[in-house]
Structures are given as structure tokens and as C-alpha cells.
Write an enzyme that holds these catalytic residues in place. Structure first.
Site, PDB file in Angstrom:
ATOM      1  CG  HIS A 191      50.453  32.192 -61.323  1.00  0.00           C
ATOM      2  ND1 HIS A 191      50.177  30.889 -60.997  1.00  0.00           N
ATOM      3  CD2 HIS A 191      50.504  32.861 -60.146  1.00  0.00           C
ATOM      4  CE1 HIS A 191      50.083  30.762 -59.690  1.00  0.00           C
ATOM      5  NE2 HIS A 191      50.269  31.955 -59.130  1.00  0.00           N
ATOM      6  CG  ASP A 242      45.356  36.341 -54.054  1.00  0.00           C
ATOM      7  OD1 ASP A 242      45.233  35.626 -53.058  1.00  0.00           O
ATOM      8  OD2 ASP A 242      45.706  35.899 -55.167  1.00  0.00           O
ATOM      9  CB  VAL A 245      42.343  32.735 -64.999  1.00  0.00           C
ATOM     10  CG1 VAL A 245      42.198  31.572 -65.965  1.00  0.00           C
ATOM     11  CG2 VAL A 245      42.912  33.957 -65.707  1.00  0.00           C
ATOM     12  CG  LEU A 291      42.714  28.506 -62.989  1.00  0.00           C
ATOM     13  CD1 LEU A 291      43.651  28.785 -64.151  1.00  0.00           C
ATOM     14  CD2 LEU A 291      42.398  27.029 -62.926  1.00  0.00           C
ATOM     15  NE  ARG A 308      47.568  27.878 -49.669  1.00  0.00           N
ATOM     16  CZ  ARG A 308      47.998  29.142 -49.629  1.00  0.00           C
ATOM     17  NH1 ARG A 308      47.393  30.074 -50.359  1.00  0.00           N
ATOM     18  NH2 ARG A 308      49.015  29.484 -48.866  1.00  0.00           N
TER      19      ARG A 308
HETATM   20  P1  AMP Z   1      50.473  33.554 -55.855  1.00  0.00           P
HETATM   21  O1  AMP Z   1      51.468  32.739 -56.607  1.00  0.00           O
HETATM   22  O2  AMP Z   1      49.334  32.771 -55.320  1.00  0.00           O
HETATM   23  O3  AMP Z   1      51.117  34.467 -54.844  1.00  0.00           O
HETATM   24  O4  AMP Z   1      49.815  34.525 -56.930  1.00  0.00           O
HETATM   25  C1  AMP Z   1      50.606  35.380 -57.703  1.00  0.00           C
HETATM   26  C2  AMP Z   1      49.700  36.351 -58.416  1.00  0.00           C
HETATM   27  O5  AMP Z   1      48.808  35.616 -59.274  1.00  0.00           O
HETATM   28  C3  AMP Z   1      48.821  37.158 -57.458  1.00  0.00           C
HETATM   29  O6  AMP Z   1      48.753  38.496 -57.917  1.00  0.00           O
HETATM   30  C4  AMP Z   1      47.497  36.473 -57.563  1.00  0.00           C
HETATM   31  O7  AMP Z   1      46.408  37.317 -57.287  1.00  0.00           O
HETATM   32  C5  AMP Z   1      47.497  36.042 -59.026  1.00  0.00           C
HETATM   33  N1  AMP Z   1      46.548  34.960 -59.240  1.00  0.00           N
HETATM   34  C6  AMP Z   1      46.433  33.824 -58.508  1.00  0.00           C
HETATM   35  N2  AMP Z   1      45.403  33.079 -58.959  1.00  0.00           N
HETATM   36  C7  AMP Z   1      44.862  33.758 -60.006  1.00  0.00           C
HETATM   37  C8  AMP Z   1      43.769  33.524 -60.889  1.00  0.00           C
HETATM   38  N3  AMP Z   1      43.020  32.411 -60.798  1.00  0.00           N
HETATM   39  N4  AMP Z   1      43.505  34.434 -61.828  1.00  0.00           N
HETATM   40  C9  AMP Z   1      44.245  35.575 -61.943  1.00  0.00           C
HETATM   41  N5  AMP Z   1      45.298  35.851 -61.135  1.00  0.00           N
HETATM   42  C10 AMP Z   1      45.601  34.963 -60.178  1.00  0.00           C
END
Ligand code: AMP
Length: 306
Positions: A62, A175, A201, A209, A212
Site C-alpha cells: 500500500h 490485484d 511488493v 504482501l 490477509r
Molecule cells: P486492499 O487494501 O487489499 O484493497 O488493497 C489496496 C490497494 O493496494 C489495491 O490497489 C491493491 O492492489 C494494492 N496492493 C495490495 N497488496 C499489494 C502489494 N503487495 N503490492 C502492491 N500493491 C498492493
């Protein structure tokens, strides 16, 4: 770090360069009119607006989106909202990690300007009745495994776009199908927003990362590493000349089979634009995996170019 908080006199702040034991927190707002006022002020100063939508439980993935927005936009709005409409009835909405104070502390050093964390009741009023339905790229893979998921995602992202009116919005390749859904949403509904997709990342051992990952026991985490290994195997095969999608998929399955506690939900080697099956890797393809490790569902992917 610049003292961006000047003018936000109602919120106490410390400056990290004055005392390294304190960190600067971004301004937290929960009400739509407040975030709109902050954005309007930034616009009046001629700043471009970057939006980073998240569900919180922030990690370095994030933060990479926030940093990118900070590099490219004058004012960055990070949203933290665990969106109920994108969770299925048997999914982990209730137990999804909610760590707002830690999130704010993590965002401090990135220089995020505003964190918008609305209440669920303010996002979806009691009479809420409008949803975004998408066909095409929203249908296969995640769409099939998680009915209603992309309806919830597209709806909340459109709402966030309307709330914040950003110039740019930042999403993670982690995603990947979601990023295609957002691009489709923006193109189909003529939204004047540039969608930026940032690299996944990973931990040093290759685990992507994810918020979950906190659910994983040490043994489950070990099994989860097979996902990254399978994706690396796919990349190696394509790099060394393999052009049969089925052969790449089979090799990935073989890697995943080495993890006793891992159950594959889907494994795709497909056209990266349409997400449709292909026989020959003669263009950029997406290799994607969704798997359960114990009760935890993980997804990961990589793009492969011939
Ligand atoms: P989420 O909080 O899971 O809805 O993710 C918020 C944003 O962070 C989304 O655009 C995800 O694709 C991105 N995101 C989640 N995990 C990663 C990661 N490991 N590397 C880069 N972006 C991520």
C-alpha cells in the site's frame, strides 16, 4: 519532511526531524464534506490530486502506491474503508484486520496528506440502491469465484472517484483483474482519471504482501510460498522459450502440488488484456493463481512476455 500540517491547526503534529521518536501523522478525516474541503483547498493551490484506495491493514505494498502518488501528485488522499459490498456472505468481512492507528503511523513517513476513513453508514445510506454491474473482464476468475465481488469493488471505487475527483488513482498489480476492472470502469463511464497500476511488493522470499497474510500460521506461510515459486517457474519457462500455455500451467501446478496445505482455486495462463484462454504465448499473458492455504484465500500473478 515539509510541514504540510500548517493550516490544519486543529490537529496536533510533531515534526520527525525535530524529534526522531515522534512521527508526523497525516490528517484523518471521516466526513465527505471535510475531505472535499481539503481537496478543494489543494486544487485552489494548483495541486493535482492523487487517490490511493485501500481497505487499511496497510503494508509496504500500500505504501508504495502512496509514495508513487506523492511523487506524481501535489496532494494525496489515501482512503481506508473495508467495503462491505465486495465481500461474499461466507467471506472474511467481520474478521478483516482493522488497524487504523497503526495505519496512520505507517502513513506518516510517506507524507500522505489526508486519510479519508468514512463510516460504512455514510458510504452506503439506508436507501442505497445503485450498483455498478460489469461484464467482460469482471466475469472470469475472481468474478466467478467471488460472485458480486467486482460489483462491490466497481461500486465503491466509482463512489470514491466521485467523492475525491482525483486526477490520478493508484492500484496494485497484485490485484491484476481488479486493475482491469477499474480501467474498464474509467473508459466505459468516461471518467477523467488516469489509472496507475504499480508493481507488486513482495517479501524477500517472494510472498506477495497482503493484509490477509496475518492470518497465516508459520506452516501455512511456508505453503503459501509455493505461489510465488510457481509464478517464478512460469517466468523462467517463458524466458527459456516455452510458448505453450498449457505446458506453463502444468509446470505451475506441479510446483503448487509440493505444498501439502495449499488448495488451488484457479490457475490461469491467459491473455493479459481479455483474460481469455490462449494456446500459444505469442503476446503478453497473465499467469494468475488463487489458492486457499488453510482457510485463507491468497491471490498472486505475474505478467509474462514472449
Ligand atoms: P486492499 O487494501 O487489499 O484493497 O488493497 C489496496 C490497494 O493496494 C489495491 O490497489 C491493491 O492492489 C494494492 N496492493 C495490495 N497488496 C499489494 C502489494 N503487495 N503490492 C502492491 N500493491 C498492493
Amino acid at each position: 519532511m515539509m510541514l504540510k500540517a500548517v493550516g490544519w491547526a486543529e490537529r496536533p503534529f510533531t515534526h520527525s526531524s525535530m524529534n526522531p521518536s515522534f512521527s508526523f501523522s497525516p490528517r484523518l478525516v471521516t466526513k465527505l464534506d471535510e475531505v472535499r474541503a481539503a481537496i478543494a483547498a489543494a486544487r485552489r493551490d494548483g495541486k493535482t490530486i492523487g487517490l490511493v484506495p485501500t481497505m487499511g491493514a496497510l503494508h509496504a505494498g500500500h505504501l508504495s502506491l502512496v509514495k508513487r502518488s506523492r511523487q506524481e501528485c501535489g496532494f494525496t488522499v489515501t482512503t481506508i474503508f473495508v467495503n462491505p459490498t465486495q465481500f461474499g456472505p461466507r467471506e472474511d468481512f467481520a474478521r478483516y484486520p482493522r488497524t487504523l492507528q497503526t495505519d496512520l503511523a505507517l502513513l506518516g513517513p510517506t507524507g500522505a496528506d489526508v486519510v479519508f476513513a468514512p463510516e460504512a453508514g455514510d458510504v452506503y445510506g439506508p436507501q442505497h440502491a445503485t450498483y455498478v454491474e460489469m461484464h467482460g473482464v469482471a466475469e472470469p476468475w475472481e468474478g466467478r469465484c467471488r460472485p458480486g465481488h467486482f460489483r462491490g469493488v466497481a461500486t465503491v471505487v466509482l463512489k470514491l472517484f466521485n467523492m475525491v475527483a482525483p486526477d490520478r488513482a493508484y492500484f496494485g498489480q497484485k490485484d491484476y483483474q481488479q486493475s482491469l476492472v477499474i480501467r474498464r470502469l474509467v473508459a466505459d463511464l468516461d471518467l477523467p482519471i488516469e489509472v496507475c497500476v504499480c508493481p507488486t511488493v513482495r517479501e524477500p522470499d517472494g510472498l506477495a504482501l497482503s493484509s490477509r497474510n496475518v492470518y497465516l500460521s508459520p506452516a501455512e506461510r511456508e505453503d503459501a510460498l509455493a505461489i510465488g515459486r510457481a509464478l517464478r517457474r512460469a517466468a523462467e519457462l517463458v524466458q527459456s522459450g516455452q510458448r505453450e500455455a498449457a505446458a506453463v500451467a502444468e509446470a505451475m501446478r506441479a510446483v503448487l502440488a509440493t505444498a501439502p496445505g495449499l488448495r488451488v482455486e484457479y490457475l490461469a495462463v491467459v491473455d493479459a488484456e481479455t483474460l481469455q484462454a490462449i494456446a500459444t504465448i505469442d503476446r503478453t499473458v497473465l499467469a494468475a493463481i488463487a489458492a486457499f492455504v488453510g482457510p485463507t484465500r491468497l491471490i498472486d500473478n505475474t505478467l509474462l512476455s514472449p
